[in-house]
Enzyme design. Structure first.
Site, PDB file in Angstrom:
ATOM      1  N   HIS A  15      -1.803 -23.426 -14.056  1.00 54.04           N
ATOM      2  CA  HIS A  15      -2.838 -23.033 -15.018  1.00 54.04           C
ATOM      3  C   HIS A  15      -3.426 -21.694 -14.576  1.00 54.04           C
ATOM      4  O   HIS A  15      -3.632 -21.467 -13.384  1.00 54.04           O
ATOM      5  CB  HIS A  15      -3.923 -24.109 -15.076  1.00 54.04           C
ATOM      6  CG  HIS A  15      -4.976 -23.866 -16.101  1.00 54.04           C
ATOM      7  ND1 HIS A  15      -6.023 -22.987 -15.892  1.00 54.04           N
ATOM      8  CD2 HIS A  15      -5.159 -24.376 -17.347  1.00 54.04           C
ATOM      9  CE1 HIS A  15      -6.800 -22.971 -16.962  1.00 54.04           C
ATOM     10  NE2 HIS A  15      -6.291 -23.802 -17.862  1.00 54.04           N
ATOM     11  N   ASP A  17      -6.386 -20.271 -14.478  1.00 52.10           N
ATOM     12  CA  ASP A  17      -7.564 -20.298 -13.614  1.00 52.10           C
ATOM     13  C   ASP A  17      -7.222 -20.806 -12.219  1.00 52.10           C
ATOM     14  O   ASP A  17      -7.792 -20.362 -11.219  1.00 52.10           O
ATOM     15  CB  ASP A  17      -8.660 -21.177 -14.223  1.00 52.10           C
ATOM     16  CG  ASP A  17      -9.218 -20.601 -15.515  1.00 52.10           C
ATOM     17  OD1 ASP A  17      -9.232 -19.361 -15.657  1.00 52.10           O
ATOM     18  OD2 ASP A  17      -9.649 -21.386 -16.385  1.00 52.10           O
ATOM     19  N   LYS A  18      -6.274 -21.750 -12.140  1.00 54.35           N
ATOM     20  CA  LYS A  18      -5.875 -22.264 -10.826  1.00 54.35           C
ATOM     21  C   LYS A  18      -5.008 -21.265 -10.066  1.00 54.35           C
ATOM     22  O   LYS A  18      -5.029 -21.226  -8.837  1.00 54.35           O
ATOM     23  CB  LYS A  18      -5.138 -23.590 -11.000  1.00 54.35           C
ATOM     24  CG  LYS A  18      -6.071 -24.758 -11.212  1.00 54.35           C
ATOM     25  CD  LYS A  18      -6.777 -25.098  -9.917  1.00 54.35           C
ATOM     26  CE  LYS A  18      -8.269 -25.134 -10.081  1.00 54.35           C
ATOM     27  NZ  LYS A  18      -8.998 -25.172  -8.825  1.00 54.35           N
ATOM     28  N   GLU A  43     -12.634 -12.612  -5.502  1.00 56.79           N
ATOM     29  CA  GLU A  43     -12.442 -13.059  -6.888  1.00 56.79           C
ATOM     30  C   GLU A  43     -11.120 -12.496  -7.419  1.00 56.79           C
ATOM     31  O   GLU A  43     -10.733 -11.371  -7.093  1.00 56.79           O
ATOM     32  CB  GLU A  43     -13.589 -12.568  -7.781  1.00 56.79           C
ATOM     33  CG  GLU A  43     -14.979 -12.807  -7.208  1.00 56.79           C
ATOM     34  CD  GLU A  43     -15.352 -14.266  -7.104  1.00 56.79           C
ATOM     35  OE1 GLU A  43     -14.681 -15.113  -7.750  1.00 56.79           O
ATOM     36  OE2 GLU A  43     -16.301 -14.589  -6.378  1.00 56.79           O
ATOM     37  N   GLU A  56     -16.112  -8.831  -1.897  1.00 53.28           N
ATOM     38  CA  GLU A  56     -16.713  -8.271  -0.695  1.00 53.28           C
ATOM     39  C   GLU A  56     -16.131  -8.977   0.526  1.00 53.28           C
ATOM     40  O   GLU A  56     -16.101 -10.214   0.571  1.00 53.28           O
ATOM     41  CB  GLU A  56     -18.233  -8.453  -0.714  1.00 53.28           C
ATOM     42  CG  GLU A  56     -18.934  -7.728  -1.865  1.00 53.28           C
ATOM     43  CD  GLU A  56     -18.768  -8.452  -3.197  1.00 53.28           C
ATOM     44  OE1 GLU A  56     -18.496  -7.767  -4.203  1.00 53.28           O
ATOM     45  OE2 GLU A  56     -18.870  -9.695  -3.213  1.00 53.28           O
ATOM     46  N   LYS A 161      -1.853 -29.375 -18.369  1.00 54.74           N
ATOM     47  CA  LYS A 161      -3.162 -30.021 -18.263  1.00 54.74           C
ATOM     48  C   LYS A 161      -3.006 -31.515 -18.508  1.00 54.74           C
ATOM     49  O   LYS A 161      -2.048 -31.960 -19.153  1.00 54.74           O
ATOM     50  CB  LYS A 161      -4.150 -29.444 -19.293  1.00 54.74           C
ATOM     51  CG  LYS A 161      -4.309 -27.952 -19.256  1.00 54.74           C
ATOM     52  CD  LYS A 161      -5.259 -27.450 -20.341  1.00 54.74           C
ATOM     53  CE  LYS A 161      -6.695 -27.642 -19.949  1.00 54.74           C
ATOM     54  NZ  LYS A 161      -7.632 -26.936 -20.871  1.00 54.74           N
ATOM     55  N   PHE A 227       4.099 -25.444 -26.996  1.00 57.49           N
ATOM     56  CA  PHE A 227       3.350 -24.839 -25.894  1.00 57.49           C
ATOM     57  C   PHE A 227       4.332 -24.021 -25.053  1.00 57.49           C
ATOM     58  O   PHE A 227       4.593 -24.331 -23.900  1.00 57.49           O
ATOM     59  CB  PHE A 227       2.662 -25.927 -25.067  1.00 57.49           C
ATOM     60  CG  PHE A 227       1.747 -25.453 -23.972  1.00 57.49           C
ATOM     61  CD1 PHE A 227       1.432 -24.115 -23.781  1.00 57.49           C
ATOM     62  CD2 PHE A 227       1.177 -26.379 -23.102  1.00 57.49           C
ATOM     63  CE1 PHE A 227       0.594 -23.704 -22.763  1.00 57.49           C
ATOM     64  CE2 PHE A 227       0.339 -25.995 -22.072  1.00 57.49           C
ATOM     65  CZ  PHE A 227       0.046 -24.653 -21.899  1.00 57.49           C
ATOM     66  N   ASP A 235      -3.506 -17.196 -21.569  1.00 60.27           N
ATOM     67  CA  ASP A 235      -4.944 -17.076 -21.318  1.00 60.27           C
ATOM     68  C   ASP A 235      -5.144 -16.371 -19.993  1.00 60.27           C
ATOM     69  O   ASP A 235      -4.480 -16.706 -18.999  1.00 60.27           O
ATOM     70  CB  ASP A 235      -5.609 -18.459 -21.234  1.00 60.27           C
ATOM     71  CG  ASP A 235      -5.614 -19.199 -22.559  1.00 60.27           C
ATOM     72  OD1 ASP A 235      -6.415 -18.835 -23.432  1.00 60.27           O
ATOM     73  OD2 ASP A 235      -4.810 -20.138 -22.710  1.00 60.27           O
ATOM     74  N   ALA A 236      -6.083 -15.445 -19.944  1.00 64.54           N
ATOM     75  CA  ALA A 236      -6.441 -14.833 -18.672  1.00 64.54           C
ATOM     76  C   ALA A 236      -7.051 -15.893 -17.763  1.00 64.54           C
ATOM     77  O   ALA A 236      -7.737 -16.813 -18.219  1.00 64.54           O
ATOM     78  CB  ALA A 236      -7.422 -13.686 -18.889  1.00 64.54           C
ATOM     79  N   ARG A 241     -13.404 -20.996 -12.464  1.00 61.67           N
ATOM     80  CA  ARG A 241     -13.667 -21.493 -13.818  1.00 61.67           C
ATOM     81  C   ARG A 241     -13.284 -22.952 -14.000  1.00 61.67           C
ATOM     82  O   ARG A 241     -13.364 -23.471 -15.112  1.00 61.67           O
ATOM     83  CB  ARG A 241     -12.929 -20.646 -14.861  1.00 61.67           C
ATOM     84  CG  ARG A 241     -13.670 -19.397 -15.235  1.00 61.67           C
ATOM     85  CD  ARG A 241     -13.349 -18.943 -16.651  1.00 61.67           C
ATOM     86  NE  ARG A 241     -11.931 -18.818 -16.914  1.00 61.67           N
ATOM     87  CZ  ARG A 241     -11.428 -17.991 -17.834  1.00 61.67           C
ATOM     88  NH1 ARG A 241     -12.235 -17.220 -18.547  1.00 61.67           N
ATOM     89  NH2 ARG A 241     -10.127 -17.940 -18.044  1.00 61.67           N
ATOM     90  N   LYS A 242     -12.897 -23.627 -12.927  1.00 62.25           N
ATOM     91  CA  LYS A 242     -12.536 -25.039 -13.031  1.00 62.25           C
ATOM     92  C   LYS A 242     -13.323 -25.868 -12.018  1.00 62.25           C
ATOM     93  O   LYS A 242     -12.775 -26.691 -11.287  1.00 62.25           O
ATOM     94  CB  LYS A 242     -11.019 -25.212 -12.838  1.00 62.25           C
ATOM     95  CG  LYS A 242     -10.203 -24.745 -14.035  1.00 62.25           C
ATOM     96  CD  LYS A 242     -10.411 -25.644 -15.238  1.00 62.25           C
ATOM     97  CE  LYS A 242      -9.712 -25.144 -16.495  1.00 62.25           C
ATOM     98  NZ  LYS A 242     -10.428 -24.008 -17.112  1.00 62.25           N
ATOM     99  N   LYS A 262     -14.223 -18.169  -1.052  1.00 64.37           N
ATOM    100  CA  LYS A 262     -15.450 -18.039  -0.263  1.00 64.37           C
ATOM    101  C   LYS A 262     -15.247 -18.624   1.128  1.00 64.37           C
ATOM    102  O   LYS A 262     -14.784 -19.758   1.267  1.00 64.37           O
ATOM    103  CB  LYS A 262     -16.604 -18.777  -0.945  1.00 64.37           C
ATOM    104  CG  LYS A 262     -16.997 -18.225  -2.305  1.00 64.37           C
ATOM    105  CD  LYS A 262     -18.108 -19.056  -2.928  1.00 64.37           C
ATOM    106  CE  LYS A 262     -18.502 -18.509  -4.296  1.00 64.37           C
ATOM    107  NZ  LYS A 262     -19.545 -19.341  -4.943  1.00 64.37           N
ATOM    108  N   LYS A 266     -20.711 -19.414   3.041  1.00 62.99           N
ATOM    109  CA  LYS A 266     -21.265 -19.633   1.700  1.00 62.99           C
ATOM    110  C   LYS A 266     -21.473 -21.138   1.518  1.00 62.99           C
ATOM    111  O   LYS A 266     -20.520 -21.899   1.429  1.00 62.99           O
ATOM    112  CB  LYS A 266     -20.324 -19.106   0.614  1.00 62.99           C
ATOM    113  CG  LYS A 266     -20.332 -17.589   0.431  1.00 62.99           C
ATOM    114  CD  LYS A 266     -19.656 -16.865   1.538  1.00 62.99           C
ATOM    115  CE  LYS A 266     -19.485 -15.379   1.221  1.00 62.99           C
ATOM    116  NZ  LYS A 266     -18.983 -14.645   2.400  1.00 62.99           N
ATOM    117  N   ASP A 268     -22.292 -22.770  -0.976  1.00 64.11           N
ATOM    118  CA  ASP A 268     -21.647 -23.302  -2.176  1.00 64.11           C
ATOM    119  C   ASP A 268     -20.450 -24.148  -1.796  1.00 64.11           C
ATOM    120  O   ASP A 268     -20.192 -25.197  -2.404  1.00 64.11           O
ATOM    121  CB  ASP A 268     -21.159 -22.152  -3.080  1.00 64.11           C
ATOM    122  CG  ASP A 268     -22.240 -21.584  -3.950  1.00 64.11           C
ATOM    123  OD1 ASP A 268     -23.268 -22.258  -4.134  1.00 64.11           O
ATOM    124  OD2 ASP A 268     -22.061 -20.462  -4.458  1.00 64.11           O
TER     125      ASP A 268
END
Length: 395
Positions: A15, A17-18, A43, A56, A161, A227, A235-236, A241-242, A262, A266, A268
């Site tokens: 995918h 995003d992955k 990123e 960074e 998916k 598909f 899709d970009a 985003r997941k 990260k 961090k 997060d």
């Protein structure tokens, strides 16, 4: 019997995003392999024929980023220009700067790398102490990748998916109500072959017979009927985003911060791992059937500003007693989390697909290792504080 339905989704490693998450975490791992104290916020954007790396970074190591991008795409299976991005020929653009010295002032003294709140969750729905919906959704996407790689379903392409809806009686899973599987595929395969192949080779082998009855479950396979265009061409893709796929499928709450790319200063990432570790040990100890732990931090401050434990009425112990036990057994200062869980090691690329939680801990040499030393992967999934929690809680 009054029942409810709940749904979670998963996506394959192909995918878009992955792809971005895996590239970001691979960059992180390659930097940690050379300099364990690397500060990384990486990123990634992927689109047709292009990967862009930005962020960074402060490190003493050197990583040739195009090699990392191409290696990640090749491992996933993007080796054909017909897929819209080809590991051998895609463009790679980079824009990396050093980490802010003002952030480093707080982190260098052991403080949190940012403010925010993070959640960890566990339940007794599955042996992995994960919500059943996300557990089985991941099982489907992993199987989808497996039959692609093995050639068992040769027309399957990398993007895909899944979605699983389970009927619950209270908080007990009763049956799998609906399954959705969408897979990118070659142009010359029929919808009938796709449906039958996915039903027999993907769905049936991984869903448990006590919950899944093919005659009493709604199955949607590629509901649009086609598909072929997928991956970054369809899709970009962007890092982060997941975040619900990465965690608990929408069952537990989420503080909003993504993980991939990260380093562990961090919170997060590191505090989300630590809170999962604590929540899983609470449930594994039999102190609750469901547990959610929230941690919150101020930037540059080591001690969390709050530790909150919720058991949703599934514990015989008062929540204030459990909260005190958790705070006694677990040290949630970022530097201690990093040290205890081994988060300076290059262990993050495997987390970037099929969930960061509910995975099997293992000890092995990282793919990006330069030392050849074995390290612990998914250490936050270890149930190694069960006895300490029982003692602290007086159970």
């Amino acid at each position: 019997m009054s029942t409810t339905l709940f749904t979670s989704e998963s996506v394959t490693e192909g995918h878009p995003d992955k792809i971005a998450d895996q590239i970001s975490d691979s960059v992180l791992d390659h930097m940690l392999a050379q300099d364990p104290k690397s500060r990384v916020a990486c990123e990634t954007l992927v689109t047709t024929g292009l990967a862009l790396i930005a962020g960074e970074v402060t490190t003493s190591g050197y990583v040739h980023l195009p090699d990392v991008v191409r290696g990640t795409l090749q491992r996933i299976g993007y080796t054909n220009s017909a897929y819209g991005i080809d590991s051998a020929t895609c463009s790679v653009l980079t824009s990396l700067d050093r980490q802010s010295l003002h952030i480093a002032m707080g982190v260098d003294t052991g403080g949190a790398g940012d403010q925010g709140m993070m959640f960890g969750y566990a339940s007794d729905e599955t042996p992995e102490f994960m919500p059943a919906t996300i557990h089985y959704a991941h099982a489907l996407t992993r199987q989808l990748a497996k039959v692609r790689r093995s050639g068992e379903l040769p027309w399957v392409r990398p993007d895909g998916k899944s979605q699983v809806t389970i009927e619950f009686d209270g908080d007990t899973p009763v049956r799998i109500h609906t399954v959705v599987v969408s897979t990118q595929h070659d142009e010359d395969v029929s919808q009938d072959d796709i449906v039958s192949g996915i039903a027999e080779k993907v769905v049936k082998p991984v869903l448990p017979s006590n919950l899944y009855d093919p005659d009493d479950c709604i199955l949607h396979v590629n509901p649009t009927g086609r598909f072929v265009i997928g991956g970054p061409h369809g899709d970009a893709g962007l890092t982060g985003r997941k975040i619900i796929v990465d965690t608990y499928g929408g069952v537990g709450r989420h503080g909003g911060g993504a993980f991939s790319g990260k380093d562990a200063t961090k919170v997060d990432r590191s505090a989300a791992y630590a809170s999962r570790w604590a929540a899983k040990n609470v449930v594994a100890a039999g102190l609750a059937r469901r547990c959610e732990i929230q941690l919150a931090y101020a930037i540059g401050v080591a001690e969390p500003v709050s530790v909150h434990v919720t058991t949703f009425g599934t514990s015989e112990l008062p929540e204030d007693v459990l909260s005190e036990a958790v705070s006694e057994v677990f040290d949630f200062r970022p530097a201690t989390i990093i040290e205890t869980l081994g988060l300076r090691n290059p262990i993050f690329t495997p987390t970037a697909a099929y969930g960061h939680f509910g995975r099997t801990p293992e000890t092995r040499v990282p793919d990006s290792s330069e030392s050849g030393e074995e390290v612990r992967f998914f250490s936050w999934e270890d149930t190694n504080r069960v006895d300490d929690l029982k003692t602290a809680a007086g159970a």
